[in-house]
Scaffold this motif. Sequence first.
Motif, short mmCIF file in Angstrom:
data_model
loop_
_atom_site.label_atom_id
_atom_site.label_comp_id
_atom_site.label_asym_id
_atom_site.label_seq_id
_atom_site.Cartn_x
_atom_site.Cartn_y
_atom_site.Cartn_z
N ALA A 1 0.99 -1.22 0.08
CA ALA A 1 -0.04 -0.11 -0.02
C ALA A 1 0.93 1.23 0.01
CB ALA A 1 -0.83 0.08 1.14
N ALA A 2 2.01 1.24 0.82
CA ALA A 2 2.76 2.41 0.96
C ALA A 2 3.46 2.57 -0.36
CB ALA A 2 3.78 2.37 2.10
N ALA A 3 4.03 1.68 -0.98
CA ALA A 3 4.61 1.73 -2.36
C ALA A 3 3.73 2.07 -3.40
CB ALA A 3 5.33 0.37 -2.63
N GLU A 4 2.57 1.59 -3.51
CA GLU A 4 1.51 2.10 -4.24
C GLU A 4 1.30 3.63 -4.22
OE1 GLU A 4 -1.75 -0.61 -3.82
OE2 GLU A 4 -0.88 -1.99 -5.45
N ALA A 5 1.06 4.06 -3.25
CA ALA A 5 0.86 5.42 -2.66
C ALA A 5 1.81 6.24 -3.47
CB ALA A 5 0.35 5.79 -1.06
N HIS A 6 3.16 5.98 -3.17
CA HIS A 6 4.20 6.60 -3.44
C HIS A 6 4.36 6.53 -4.93
CE1 HIS A 6 8.00 8.49 -2.39
NE2 HIS A 6 8.62 8.18 -3.64
N ALA A 7 4.09 5.65 -5.55
CA ALA A 7 4.12 5.47 -7.04
C ALA A 7 3.00 6.41 -7.62
CB ALA A 7 3.92 4.23 -7.58
N ARG A 8 1.92 6.37 -7.15
CA ARG A 8 0.86 7.37 -7.53
C ARG A 8 1.28 8.83 -7.27
NH1 ARG A 8 -2.63 3.61 -5.65
NH2 ARG A 8 -2.74 4.29 -3.49
#
Length: 156
Positions: free
Chosen positions: A19-26
């Motif tokens: 979730a944190a990695a996806e949020a950062h990518a977004r």
Amino acid sequence: MATRSQAQLTLAGARIALAAAEAHARNMGLGMNIAVVDASTHLLAFGRMEGAKITSLGIAMDKAFTAAGHKVGTHNYKEAVWPGGAAYGINHSNGGRFMTVGGGLPIKDAARNVVGGIGASTGTPTQDQEVVQAGVDALEKVLREEAKGTGPKAKL
């Protein structure tokens, strides 16, 4: 001693990192493929974001595999894999799964034991590395809090 106990990365822990990695990518404006594996290199969680390259599905998984299995970030091999380098040809090991470009990091518990790995692919190696670092940082923060007894009980 014939056996030992060690922490295991759970699905709950993998989801925190994902979730944190996806949020950062977004936040970076990127769609990524992001994989989280346990210490035995088995896939626990995977996210394929909108806009992620189909050809980078396996690359994300292989970066996580390499980081967990070899216990170091994939970016560490950048200089060592050229002809004449100490790790030249290593990318052909493990059935060709060994990744030597940035974007894969090991995940460590509060005692600094490797309990998994996270890999991302679609951006540049630097962008992939930044995304997985966000995932590692978020999970390690939870693990530190749990070790102190101050955080949620999102078991490894």
